[in-house]
Design a protein around this motif. Structure first.
Motif, PDB file in Angstrom:
ATOM      1  N   VAL A  10      -0.573   5.967   6.563  1.00  0.00           N
ATOM      2  CA  VAL A  10      -1.997   6.044   6.899  1.00  0.00           C
ATOM      3  C   VAL A  10      -2.766   6.655   5.728  1.00  0.00           C
ATOM      4  O   VAL A  10      -3.829   6.157   5.332  1.00  0.00           O
ATOM      5  CB  VAL A  10      -2.213   6.860   8.197  1.00  0.00           C
ATOM      6  N   VAL A  11      -2.216   7.710   5.141  1.00  0.00           N
ATOM      7  CA  VAL A  11      -2.865   8.352   4.005  1.00  0.00           C
ATOM      8  C   VAL A  11      -2.926   7.379   2.836  1.00  0.00           C
ATOM      9  O   VAL A  11      -3.951   7.280   2.144  1.00  0.00           O
ATOM     10  CB  VAL A  11      -2.115   9.651   3.614  1.00  0.00           C
ATOM     11  N   THR A  12      -1.862   6.640   2.610  1.00  0.00           N
ATOM     12  CA  THR A  12      -1.822   5.665   1.522  1.00  0.00           C
ATOM     13  C   THR A  12      -2.864   4.581   1.732  1.00  0.00           C
ATOM     14  O   THR A  12      -3.581   4.196   0.797  1.00  0.00           O
ATOM     15  CB  THR A  12      -0.416   5.028   1.418  1.00  0.00           C
ATOM     16  N   GLU A  13      -2.995   4.066   2.950  1.00  0.00           N
ATOM     17  CA  GLU A  13      -3.992   3.038   3.250  1.00  0.00           C
ATOM     18  C   GLU A  13      -5.415   3.571   3.037  1.00  0.00           C
ATOM     19  O   GLU A  13      -6.264   2.882   2.455  1.00  0.00           O
ATOM     20  CB  GLU A  13      -3.823   2.544   4.693  1.00  0.00           C
ATOM     21  N   LYS A  14      -5.669   4.808   3.491  1.00  0.00           N
ATOM     22  CA  LYS A  14      -6.992   5.404   3.301  1.00  0.00           C
ATOM     23  C   LYS A  14      -7.294   5.578   1.817  1.00  0.00           C
ATOM     24  O   LYS A  14      -8.428   5.355   1.368  1.00  0.00           O
ATOM     25  CB  LYS A  14      -7.079   6.765   4.008  1.00  0.00           C
ATOM     26  N   LEU A  15      -6.279   5.978   1.038  1.00  0.00           N
ATOM     27  CA  LEU A  15      -6.464   6.148  -0.396  1.00  0.00           C
ATOM     28  C   LEU A  15      -6.767   4.813  -1.063  1.00  0.00           C
ATOM     29  O   LEU A  15      -7.659   4.715  -1.914  1.00  0.00           O
ATOM     30  CB  LEU A  15      -5.217   6.788  -1.013  1.00  0.00           C
ATOM     31  N   HIS A  16      -6.054   3.759  -0.664  1.00  0.00           N
ATOM     32  CA  HIS A  16      -6.322   2.415  -1.215  1.00  0.00           C
ATOM     33  C   HIS A  16      -7.735   1.947  -0.868  1.00  0.00           C
ATOM     34  O   HIS A  16      -8.427   1.362  -1.706  1.00  0.00           O
ATOM     35  CB  HIS A  16      -5.289   1.408  -0.706  1.00  0.00           C
ATOM     36  N   GLU A  17      -8.177   2.199   0.351  1.00  0.00           N
ATOM     37  CA  GLU A  17      -9.533   1.821   0.762  1.00  0.00           C
ATOM     38  C   GLU A  17     -10.583   2.574  -0.065  1.00  0.00           C
ATOM     39  O   GLU A  17     -11.582   2.004  -0.493  1.00  0.00           O
ATOM     40  CB  GLU A  17      -9.737   2.105   2.248  1.00  0.00           C
ATOM     41  N   ALA A  18     -10.326   3.869  -0.295  1.00  0.00           N
ATOM     42  CA  ALA A  18     -11.262   4.669  -1.084  1.00  0.00           C
ATOM     43  C   ALA A  18     -11.323   4.173  -2.528  1.00  0.00           C
ATOM     44  O   ALA A  18     -12.408   4.083  -3.124  1.00  0.00           O
ATOM     45  CB  ALA A  18     -10.855   6.138  -1.046  1.00  0.00           C
ATOM     46  N   LYS A  24     -15.750  -1.081  -6.343  1.00  0.00           N
ATOM     47  CA  LYS A  24     -16.964  -1.857  -6.046  1.00  0.00           C
ATOM     48  C   LYS A  24     -18.208  -1.110  -6.510  1.00  0.00           C
ATOM     49  O   LYS A  24     -19.127  -1.702  -7.078  1.00  0.00           O
ATOM     50  CB  LYS A  24     -17.056  -2.153  -4.547  1.00  0.00           C
ATOM     51  N   ASP A  25     -18.224   0.210  -6.282  1.00  0.00           N
ATOM     52  CA  ASP A  25     -19.371   1.011  -6.713  1.00  0.00           C
ATOM     53  C   ASP A  25     -19.491   1.024  -8.236  1.00  0.00           C
ATOM     54  O   ASP A  25     -20.602   0.916  -8.770  1.00  0.00           O
ATOM     55  CB  ASP A  25     -19.261   2.439  -6.188  1.00  0.00           C
ATOM     56  N   VAL A  26     -18.385   1.156  -8.930  1.00  0.00           N
ATOM     57  CA  VAL A  26     -18.413   1.171 -10.396  1.00  0.00           C
ATOM     58  C   VAL A  26     -18.905  -0.168 -10.923  1.00  0.00           C
ATOM     59  O   VAL A  26     -19.718  -0.223 -11.854  1.00  0.00           O
ATOM     60  CB  VAL A  26     -17.019   1.524 -10.966  1.00  0.00           C
ATOM     61  N   THR A  27     -18.456  -1.257 -10.312  1.00  0.00           N
ATOM     62  CA  THR A  27     -18.912  -2.584 -10.730  1.00  0.00           C
ATOM     63  C   THR A  27     -20.416  -2.711 -10.525  1.00  0.00           C
ATOM     64  O   THR A  27     -21.138  -3.206 -11.394  1.00  0.00           O
ATOM     65  CB  THR A  27     -18.176  -3.678  -9.931  1.00  0.00           C
TER      66      THR A  27
END
Length: 81
Positions: A10-18, A24-27
């Protein structure tokens, strides 16, 4: 209750989403920075080809060959019908 070995997942998935959201924000920031830097530049001088110019507003009155009440030549040839 969820098993204990799923917590790291769950932590890994949340980290990937972040991280995906950050990419996307940097782009988006890069696109806006490029656009703003281009808009900050002065507009380059533009001189159209004289072949396609219509003339200046005061030119028709300055030419002695044009009489009052006549229209200036358009460059088009009259067709003989």
């Amino acid at each position: 209750m969820a098993p204990k070995d799923s917590a790291p997942q769950v932590v890994t998935e949340k980290l990937h989403e972040a991280i995906d959201g950050l990419r996307k924000d940097v782009t988006r920031v890069e696109i806006w920075a490029t656009a703003l830097s281009e808009f900050a530049k002065p507009v380059p001088d533009y001189r159209p080809n004289p072949k396609y110019e219509l003339g200046r507003p005061g030119e028709a009155a300055e030419r002695p060959e044009n009489e009052a009440g006549t229209t200036p030549p358009t460059g088009r040839q009259k067709s003989s019908e």
